[in-house]
Design a protein around this motif. Structure first.
Motif, PDB file in Angstrom:
ATOM      1  N   LYS A   1       0.842  -1.113   0.055  1.00  0.00           N
ATOM      2  CA  LYS A   1       0.208  -0.096   0.140  1.00  0.00           C
ATOM      3  C   LYS A   1       1.013   1.323   0.090  1.00  0.00           C
ATOM      4  O   LYS A   1       1.866   1.228   0.675  1.00  0.00           O
ATOM      5  CB  LYS A   1      -0.995   0.076   1.198  1.00  0.00           C
ATOM      6  CG  LYS A   1      -2.214   1.046   0.903  1.00  0.00           C
ATOM      7  CD  LYS A   1      -3.203   0.362   2.105  1.00  0.00           C
ATOM      8  CE  LYS A   1      -4.481   1.225   1.916  1.00  0.00           C
ATOM      9  NZ  LYS A   1      -5.626   0.860   2.761  1.00  0.00           N
ATOM     10  N   SER A   2       0.550   2.183  -0.746  1.00  0.00           N
ATOM     11  CA  SER A   2       1.281   3.766  -0.736  1.00  0.00           C
ATOM     12  C   SER A   2       1.361   4.150   0.482  1.00  0.00           C
ATOM     13  O   SER A   2       0.429   3.982   1.532  1.00  0.00           O
ATOM     14  CB  SER A   2       0.619   4.494  -1.869  1.00  0.00           C
ATOM     15  OG  SER A   2      -0.540   4.898  -1.619  1.00  0.00           O
ATOM     16  N   ASP A   3       2.219   5.090   0.760  1.00  0.00           N
ATOM     17  CA  ASP A   3       2.510   5.874   1.961  1.00  0.00           C
ATOM     18  C   ASP A   3       1.363   6.746   2.440  1.00  0.00           C
ATOM     19  O   ASP A   3       0.905   6.768   3.355  1.00  0.00           O
ATOM     20  CB  ASP A   3       3.713   6.718   2.107  1.00  0.00           C
ATOM     21  CG  ASP A   3       4.922   5.882   1.712  1.00  0.00           C
ATOM     22  OD1 ASP A   3       6.102   6.266   1.325  1.00  0.00           O
ATOM     23  OD2 ASP A   3       4.854   4.789   2.127  1.00  0.00           O
ATOM     24  N   LYS A   4       0.777   7.109   1.315  1.00  0.00           N
ATOM     25  CA  LYS A   4      -0.476   8.010   1.509  1.00  0.00           C
ATOM     26  C   LYS A   4      -1.733   7.329   1.911  1.00  0.00           C
ATOM     27  O   LYS A   4      -2.831   7.690   2.408  1.00  0.00           O
ATOM     28  CB  LYS A   4      -0.857   8.791   0.223  1.00  0.00           C
ATOM     29  CG  LYS A   4       0.280   9.848   0.018  1.00  0.00           C
ATOM     30  CD  LYS A   4      -0.145  10.683  -1.170  1.00  0.00           C
ATOM     31  CE  LYS A   4       1.049  11.814  -1.365  1.00  0.00           C
ATOM     32  NZ  LYS A   4       0.667  12.821  -2.509  1.00  0.00           N
ATOM     33  N   GLY A   5      -1.760   5.941   1.439  1.00  0.00           N
ATOM     34  CA  GLY A   5      -2.764   5.135   1.843  1.00  0.00           C
ATOM     35  C   GLY A   5      -4.150   4.925   1.000  1.00  0.00           C
ATOM     36  O   GLY A   5      -4.894   4.466   1.124  1.00  0.00           O
ATOM     37  N   ASP A   6      -3.663   5.717  -0.256  1.00  0.00           N
ATOM     38  CA  ASP A   6      -5.115   5.725  -1.274  1.00  0.00           C
ATOM     39  C   ASP A   6      -4.932   4.752  -2.305  1.00  0.00           C
ATOM     40  O   ASP A   6      -5.940   4.666  -3.206  1.00  0.00           O
ATOM     41  CB  ASP A   6      -5.057   7.065  -1.728  1.00  0.00           C
ATOM     42  CG  ASP A   6      -3.772   7.783  -2.126  1.00  0.00           C
ATOM     43  OD1 ASP A   6      -4.183   8.855  -2.730  1.00  0.00           O
ATOM     44  OD2 ASP A   6      -2.866   7.092  -2.398  1.00  0.00           O
TER      45      ASP A   6
END
Length: 912
Positions: free
Chosen positions: A57-62
Motif C-alpha cells: 500500500k502506498s505511503d498516502k494509503g489511497d
C-alpha cells in the motif's frame, strides 16, 4: 479481504493481463509490522506464466502499488514451519529465503494450497513443500474462474477456445449424478459415442415433456388475464374518487393560505412591538438619570465626605448616560435630543460648581499653610530675642512642613477630578494651573526658610534679622495670581504691618567665609556639616516624592516608569506659547501626561535646585573638604531616586545638583594640586614634612572614612591618582630647590611619610605608588648615608685607593707592599693618625650634623644613624680585607675594632 482482492485485480493485475488466484496478508518476520500482500497470479496469454507478486500500500494509503514479482519456477521450497500446530509463519525459498508472518493461519493455508495446485498443473519441476500437512495438500482448492468476478473473468478470457481449454472442476453433486448415470449404462465407459447418443435421446424426451407441460397451463393463463382486467377497473374507480377528494382539498388549501397570511401579519406586528419595547427600555434604562443624582449634581454638598460621595456617584452616572452608544436613528428622536441637552447643562453646571469649590479649597489650604509658616518663623524677628535661643530653636526645627493633611483632604476629590478631566478639560487645566501657582509660591517660601535654617546651623550665625524677618512677614501679605486670596489674607496683611512695626533690626552678619580654611575646622565641624547636609536631602526626598505621588493620584496622570533620555528644560505651563494647548474636553495622551507630571513638579519646586546649589557653594566655601561629604551623600540619594523612578523630577534634579558637587570635588582636587605647586620653603629653617604631604594624609584619611562602601568610589580613586602624582612631583621639586636641608633628606623624610600613610590606609588603587614611595625612600636614605658619611678615615681611604689602583694596573696583591709609596711603614704611619679617640670624635660630629638635617616629627634619626654605622663597618671590613690580602704576615692592624665602632655609635646615640 474480498474487497481488497477485487481492488487488486482491477487496479494492478487486469491492466497487466493477469488473473489473481490467491492472496495472503503478510509482514516480514522479526521486523516492525509493515503489512503487504503476497498474490498468486497467472497470465491470460499463452504460454501461461505463474508468478508470486508482492503488493504494498502506498505511503498516502489511497492506492496499491506492485513492489516485486517472482516466477513460480524460481520457487524451490515452501516451508510451513509446523505441520501439526497452527502457525502463521512460513518461508519461501527463491534466490534467497523470505520469511513471512501471515495475518491468519487460514489465509496462509489457502495460499500454500494454491501454490501447490499451480505447481501440480503448470510446472514440471516440483516444489518441495516442507512442514505442510498431508490433508492440506489433498484438499484441492477451487482455483478457477470462480475465484474472480464474472465480469472480470469475461474481460480477461480470450474466447470460447480458451474457455474450453480451461480446467473446470466438478462439484460433489455433479460427480454423484455422473456416477449414477454411468452405473445405469454398462457401456458408458467402453463406448462413449453410444453413451453420448443415449444421453441426447433422453434430453430430447425431456424437452418434449417440458413443451407439453407449458401447453397444459393455457387455461390458468386465461384466468390470470381476467383477473388483471378486473384489477384495472378497480384502479379506474379509485382514481375517480381521488380526483373528487383533490377538488375538495383545493378549497381547503385556499382557506389555509389566507389563515397563514393573516398569522404572518400578526407575527410581524408582534415582532415590531417587541423591538419597539426593547428600544424604549434601552433609552429609558440608559438615558434616565435618577432624581437623587440630579439633586446631588445641582445642590450636593462638596465639603462633607457624604456629599462628595453622593456627587461622585451622580457624576459617574451622568457620565455613563452621556457616553451611551446610541443605536442608529436614536439621535433623530426629539426626546433623546432633549435628554442629551439636559445632561449637557447638568455637566456644565456641576463642572463650574466643582471647579469653583476646588479653587476655594486651594486658596484655603494656601492661606492655612502661610499661617503655619508665619507662626513657625515669627520668633526670629521678635524684639529682644537673643541669638543663642534662635540657634537652639533652629537646631530642633530643621524640618520641612508636612503637607499630608492637605493631600488627604484633596484626595477625596480625586474621582471628581478624573470626571472633570474626561468631561471638561478646560476647567481641569485651569485648576491644574491654579494649584501649581499656589503651591509653587508656598513651597518656595517653605524651602527657602528651610535652607536658611540649614545655612544658620552650618555657620552658627544668622543673617540680618531685618532682611530675614521682612521676608517672612511678606509670606502672609502676598496675593495669589488669580486674585482670590481674600478675607483671611487681608487680616494677615494687617498682622504683618503691626508685627513689622514692633520689630527691631539686628546687625549680626555671616561669618567671613573667605578667611576660613580646612585647618580652621576639626572633625567635629565636618561631621556636623555632614549631618546637616544629609538631613536636608532626607527632608527634600520624601517631600518631592509625596507631592509627585499626590499629583499623579489627584490629577489622574500617569506616573513615570522608564522614560529614556534626560529631562528637557522646563516649559512655562502658564504661557500662551505652550506647545501643549488643548481644547476643552480633549484629554492628554499618556506620554503627554507623563511629561505633565514632570513639568508640574518643575513649576512647583523650581527653587529646589538653586537653593541646593547655594547650600553646596556655602559648604564648599566653609571647607573645601566638605565636597567629599556632599559627593557621597548626593550620589547615594541620586542612586536611591533612580531606583524608584529614573526619570522623576527628584532623580533628575538631584542628578543635576550632583554634577555641581562633582565639579566642586574636582575643583577641590585641582586646588590642592595648585597649592602644592605654590608651596614656598624657608631658606633659614629645615624643610621637614612638607605641608601638602601632611594635607594629603589628612585628605586620604578623611576620604577613606567618608567613601567607605560609597557608590562613587571610582571618582575618589581618580582623585587619589592625580593627587599622589602631584605630591611626588612637587616633593622632588621642593627637594631640588632646598638650600639648607639636603635634597636626599627632603626626599627621604617625605617619601617615608607617604609610604607610612599609604601602608596604614591600605588604599588599593595606590599600591604601585606605595611601592614607588618605599623605593624612593630607600634609595635616598642610602644616598644620604653614603654622602654624609663620606670618608671618615680620609688619609687611610686615599692610601687604599692607591693600593687598589696598583692592583688594577696589574700588580699582584702580595707584591703591593714592595712599592715604595705603599710599603708597610707607610701603612703604619697612616693607621697611627686614626686612633680610637679621633674616630669617636669624628662620629660625634657626624651625628650632630645629621641631627641638624633631620626633622623630629618623622623620627628617622636612629634609622639614619644605624645605616651610617653599617656603612662605616662595611668600609672598615673593606680596609681589613685589603690589609690581609696585600700585606700578609705583616701584623699590621687598625687601632680600633668593629666592636669599638659599635660602642662609639651606641654611646653617641645615647648621649644625645
Amino acid at each position: 479481504m474480498t474487497a481488497i482482492k477485487h481492488a487488486l485485480q482491477r487496479d494492478i493485475f487486469t491492466p497487466n493481463d493477469e488473473r489473481l488466484l490467491s492472496i495472503v496478508n503478510v509482514c516480514k518476520a522479526g521486523k516492525k509490522k509493515k503489512n503487504c500482500f503476497l498474490c498468486a497470479t497467472v497470465t491470460t496469454e499463452r504460454p501461461v506464466q505463474v508468478k508470486v507478486v508482492k503488493v504494498k500500500k502506498s505511503d498516502k494509503g489511497d492506492f496499491y502499488k506492485r513492489q516485486i514479482a517472482w516466477t513460480l519456477r524460481d520457487l524451490a521450497v515452501v516451508d510451513a514451519k509446523d505441520a501439526i500446530k497452527e502457525n502463521p509463519e512460513f518461508d519461501l525459498h527463491f534466490e534467497k529465503i523470505y520469511k513471512w508472518v501471515a495475518s491468519s493461519t487460514a489465509e496462509k493455508n489457502a495460499f500454500i494450497s494454491c501454490i501447490w495446485k499451480l505447481n501440480q498443473r503448470y510446472l514440471r519441476k516440483k516444489i518441495d513443500f516442507v512442514n505442510v500437512s498431508s490433508q492440506l495438500l489433498e484438499e484441492l482448492p477451487k482455483v478457477t474462474e470462480e475465484s474472480v468476478p464474472s465480469g472480470e473473468n469475461q474481460s480477461v478470457t480470450g474466447g470460447d477456445e480458451e474457455a474450453v481449454d480451461e480446467y473446470q472442476e466438478l462439484n460433489a453433486r455433479e460427480e454423484q449424478d455422473i456416477e449414477i448415470m454411468m452405473e445405469g449404462c454398462e457401456y458408458a465407459i467402453s463406448n462413449a459415442e453410444a453413451f453420448a447418443e443415449r444421453l441426447s435421446r433422453e434430453l430430447q424426451v425431456l424437452d418434449g415433456a417440458n413443451i407439453q407441460s407449458i401447453m397444459a397451463s393455457e387455461k390458468q393463463v386465461n384466468i390470470l388475464m381476467k383477473l388483471l382486467d378486473e384489477a384495472l377497473k378497480e384502479v379506474d374507480q379509485i382514481e375517480l374518487k381521488l380526483s373528487s377528494y383533490e377538488e375538495m382539498l383545493q378549497s381547503v388549501k385556499e382557506q389555509m393560505d389566507q389563515i397563514s397570511e393573516s398569522n404572518h401579519l400578526i407575527h410581524l406586528s408582534n415582532t415590531n412591538n417587541v423591538k419597539l419595547l426593547s428600544e424604549i427600555e434601552f433609552l429609558v434604562n440608559h438615558l434616565d438619570l435618577a432624581k437623587g443624582h440630579i439633586k446631588a449634581l445641582q445642590e450636593g454638598d462638596l465639603a462633607s465626605s457624604r456629599g462628595i460621595e453622593a456627587c461622585t456617584n451622580a457624576a459617574d452616572a451622568l457620565l455613563q448616560c452621556m457616553n451611551v452608544a446610541l443605536r442608529p436613528g436614536h439621535d433623530m428622536l426629539l426626546a433623546v435630543k432633549q435628554q442629551q441637552q439636559r445632561f449637557s447643562d447638568l455637566r456644565e453646571h456641576f463642572a463650574r460648581r466643582l471647579a469653583s469649590h476646588l479653587n476655594n479649597v486651594f486658596v484655603q489650604q494656601f492661606t492655612q499653610a502661610l499661617l503655619q509658616l508665619y507662626n513657625r518663623s515669627y520668633f526670629l524677628s521678635v524684639p529682644g530675642h537673643d541669638q543663642s535661643s534662635t540657634l537652639a530653636q533652629h537646631s530642633v526645627e530643621l524640618t520641612l512642613p508636612n503637607h499630608h493633611p492637605f493631600h488627604r483632604d484633596l484626595l477625596r476629590y480625586a474621582k471628581l477630578m478624573e470626571w472633570l478631566k474626561s468631561t471638561d478639560y478646560g476647567k481641569y487645566e485651569g485648576l491644574t494651573k491654579n494649584y501649581m501657582d499656589y503651591l509653587s509660591r508656598l513651597y518656595e517660601r517653605e524651602i527657602k526658610d528651610f535652607f536658611e535654617v540649614a545655612k544658620i546651623k552650618m555657620t552658627g550665625t544668622t543673617k540680618e534679622s531685618k532682611k530675614f524677618g521682612q521676608r517672612r512677614l511678606s509670606l502672609v501679605g502676598l496675593h495669589g495670581s488669580s486674585g482670590k486670596l481674600t478675607g483671611s489674607t487681608s487680616s494677615l496683611n494687617k498682622l504683618s504691618v503691626q508685627s513689622s512695626g514692633n520689630r527691631r533690626s539686628q546687625s549680626s552678619s555671616l561669618l567671613d567665609m573667605g578667611n576660613m580654611s580646612a585647618s580652621d575646622l576639626d572633625v567635629a565641624d565636618r561631621t556636623k556639616f555632614d549631618k546637616i547636609f544629609e538631613q536636608v536631602l532626607s527632608e527634600l526626598e520624601p517631600l518631592c516624592l509625596a507631592e509627585q505621588d499626590f499629583i499623579s493620584k489627584f490629577f489622574k496622570l500617569q506616573q513615570h516608569q522608564s522614560i529614556p533620555g534626560t529631562m528637557t528644560e522646563a516649559e512655562d505651563l502658564d504661557g500662551g506659547t505652550s506647545s501643549r494647548q488643548h481644547n476643552s474636553g480633549t484629554p492628554l495622551p499618556v506620554s503627554s501626561e507623563k511629561d505633565m507630571i514632570r513639568q508640574m513638579m518643575i513649576k512647583i519646586f523650581r527653587c529646589i535646585e538653586p537653593e541646593l546649589n547655594n547650600l553646596i557653594a556655602l559648604g564648599d566655601k566653609i571647607d573645601s573638604f566638605n565636597s567629599l561629604y556632599m559627593l557621597v551623600k548626593m550620589s547615594h540619594h541620586v542612586w536611591t531616586a533612580q531606583n524608584v523612578d529614573p526619570a522623576s523630577f527628584l532623580s533628575t534634579t538631584l542628578g543635576n545638583v550632583l554634577v555641581t558637587v562633582k565639579r566642586n570635588f574636582d575643583k577641590c582636587i585641582s586646588n590642592q594640586i595648585r597649592q602644592m605647586e605654590e608651596v614656598k620653603i624657608s631658606k633659614k629653617s629645615k624643610v621637614g614634612i612638607l605641608p601638602f604631604v601632611a594635607e594629603f594624609e589628612e585628605f586620604a584619611g578623611l576620604a577613606e572614612s567618608i567613601f567607605k562602601n560609597a557608590e562613587r568610589r571610582g571618582d575618589l580613586d581618580k582623585a587619589y591618582t592625580k593627587l599622589i602624582r602631584g605630591v611626588f612631583v612637587n616633593v622632588e621639586k621642593v627637594a631640588n630647590e632646598s638650600q639648607k636641608t639636603p635634597r636626599d633628606v627632603v626626599m627621604m623624610e617625605n617619601f617615608h611619610h607617604i609610604f607610612a600613610t599609604l601602608s596604614r590606609l591600605k588604599i588599593s588603587c595606590l599600591e604601585a605608588e606605595k611601592k614607588e614611595a618605599k623605593q624612593k625612600y630607600t634609595d635616598h636614605l642610602q644616598s644620604y648615608v653614603i654622602y654624609s658619611l663620606g670618608q671618615p678615615l680620609e688619609k687611610l681611604n686615599h692610601f687604599f685607593e692607591g693600593v687598589e689602583a696598583r692592583v688594577a694596573q696589574g700588580i699582584r696583591e702580595e707584591e703591593v707592599s714592595y712599592q715604595l709609596a705603599f710599603n708597610k711603614q707607610e701603612l703604619r704611619k697612616v693607621i697611627k693618625e686614626y686612633p680610637g679617640k679621633e674616630v669617636k670624635k669624628g662620629l660625634d660630629n657626624l651625628y650632630k650634623k645629621v641631627d641638624k638635617h633631620l626633622c623630629e616629627e618623622e623620627n628617622l634619626l636612629q634609622v639614619v644613624w644605624h645605616s651610617m654605622q653599617d656603612e662605616f663597618i662595611r668600609q672598615y671590613k673593606h680596609f681589613e680585607g685589603l690589609i690581609a690580602r696585600c700585606y700578609p704576615g705583616s701584623g699590621v692592624t687598625m687601632e680600633f675594632t668593629i666592636q669599638d665602632i659599635l660602642d662609639y655609635c651606641s654611646s653617641i646615640a645615647q648621649s644625645h
